[in-house]
Design a protein around this motif. Structure first.
Motif, short mmCIF file in Angstrom:
data_model
loop_
_atom_site.label_atom_id
_atom_site.label_comp_id
_atom_site.label_asym_id
_atom_site.label_seq_id
_atom_site.Cartn_x
_atom_site.Cartn_y
_atom_site.Cartn_z
N HIS A 99 0.84 -1.20 0.00
CA HIS A 99 0.00 0.00 0.00
C HIS A 99 0.88 1.26 0.00
CE1 HIS A 99 -3.32 -2.71 0.63
NE2 HIS A 99 -2.76 -3.18 1.74
N TYR A 103 -5.83 5.58 0.82
CA TYR A 103 -6.76 5.39 -0.30
C TYR A 103 -7.98 6.30 -0.11
CZ TYR A 103 -4.28 1.07 -1.54
OH TYR A 103 -3.33 0.14 -1.92
N GLU A 113 -13.41 -1.85 -1.40
CA GLU A 113 -12.14 -1.37 -0.88
C GLU A 113 -11.98 -1.57 0.63
OE1 GLU A 113 -9.60 -0.43 -2.55
OE2 GLU A 113 -10.51 -0.33 -4.53
N VAL A 123 -8.37 -3.27 7.76
CA VAL A 123 -8.49 -2.02 7.00
C VAL A 123 -8.93 -0.93 7.96
CG1 VAL A 123 -9.65 -0.82 5.11
CG2 VAL A 123 -9.13 -3.26 4.88
N ALA A 148 0.14 5.46 6.92
CA ALA A 148 0.08 4.71 5.66
C ALA A 148 1.46 4.56 5.04
CB ALA A 148 -0.87 5.41 4.69
N LYS A 155 -3.69 -1.38 5.16
CA LYS A 155 -4.48 -0.51 4.29
C LYS A 155 -5.18 0.58 5.09
CE LYS A 155 -7.70 -0.67 0.42
NZ LYS A 155 -8.51 -1.54 -0.47
N CYS A 157 -7.71 3.88 4.61
CA CYS A 157 -8.65 4.54 3.69
C CYS A 157 -9.22 5.80 4.33
CB CYS A 157 -9.80 3.60 3.33
SG CYS A 157 -9.29 2.08 2.49
#
Length: 260
Positions: A99, A103, A113, A123, A148, A155, A157
């Motif tokens: 990663h 995201y 996702e 996540v 990140a 991951k 987001c």
């Protein structure tokens, strides 16, 4: 009337736990209970064990260049053992680092996702504020970028809260959601419980460890914690020096006043 041998005599006792000859006599005859064993030996043993473990793990979390700088202080074989261990850890992390950045996702992408992706690993989702005045939201977004980058194997987001959940109140932003195997396993609403606007990467580390995303012995976690402890010690030493200088200055002023 009771026989003389059956009569109970009130025995004076000042402190039943005191180590006195009188108390020894009373314990021998069962008048007062035996004194419980002193916890001191167990405490000393625990301290020694803690020091032993700390000494054995003194190189944990050190980077390769830091290990190289210790060549004149540590046993060569011991250092080489840690070098190889660190190289293996770095190689493992490099392979897993797929990663490396946050995201930004939209609502149609959320299921794929986040929910589905969490079957392959945890996540972390940051539900951000729609208002630029929400300081906590800005703080977390910056930490999210750093996390990140450092934890490329995890991951991260980000999505605006009102875009993910209709009418989601901005006062609940930022909100952290952690998904594993398709389910939410951790939810943090605002940063009030994790340091507020003072939240740092140490708090991010603690969160990652808590949900099992990384091990407590992960070199990144250990190094940051050690660096923070060393910085705190230096700060305390600095305060001590300043305090000492202030005392000396005050004493000098008083001495000068004596000559007036």
């Amino acid at each position: 009337m009771a026989a003389p041998t059956d009569q109970r005599i009130a025995v004076p006792i000042d402190d039943p736990n005191a180590d006195t000859e009188w108390n020894d006599i009373l314990r021998k005859h069962g008048v007062i209970p035996e004194k419980p064993p002193s916890p001191t030996p167990m405490i000393e043993e625990a301290i020694l064990e803690g020091r032993r473990i700390a000494h054995e793990n003194r190189l944990e979390g050190k980077e390769l260049d830091e290990l190289d700088a210790l060549e004149d202080e540590e046993d060569e074989a011991f250092l080489e053992q840690y070098r190889q261990k660190r190289i293996q850890e770095l190689n493992k992390l490099t392979k897993k680092s797929i990663h490396g950045s946050v995201y930004p996702i939209s609502k149609p992408e959320y299921s794929r996702e986040v929910t589905d992706a969490s079957h392959n690993g945890p996540v972390f989702v940051n539900l951000t504020s729609s208002l630029g005045t929400n300081v906590e939201s800005r703080v977390l977004s910056e930490l999210w970028k750093q996390a990140a980058k450092e934890y490329g194997d995890i991951k991260f987001c980000e999505i605006r809260a009102d875009k993910a959940i209709e009418n989601y109140p901005d006062r609940n932003c930022p909100t952290i959601l952690v998904y594993k195997n398709g389910d939410i396993v951790k939810q943090i609403v605002t940063l009030a419980t994790v340091g507020g606007v003072r939240m740092s990467m140490l708090d991010i580390d603690n969160l990652l460890v808590e949900v099992g995303a990384v091990d407590a012995k992960d070199m990144r976690v250990v190094k940051r914690k050690r660096d923070a402890e060393e910085a705190k010690e230096e700060q305390l030493m600095g305060k001590g020096i300043k305090s000492g200088n202030l005392k000396h200055a005050t004493a000098d002023d008083e001495d000068e006043d004596d000559w007036d």
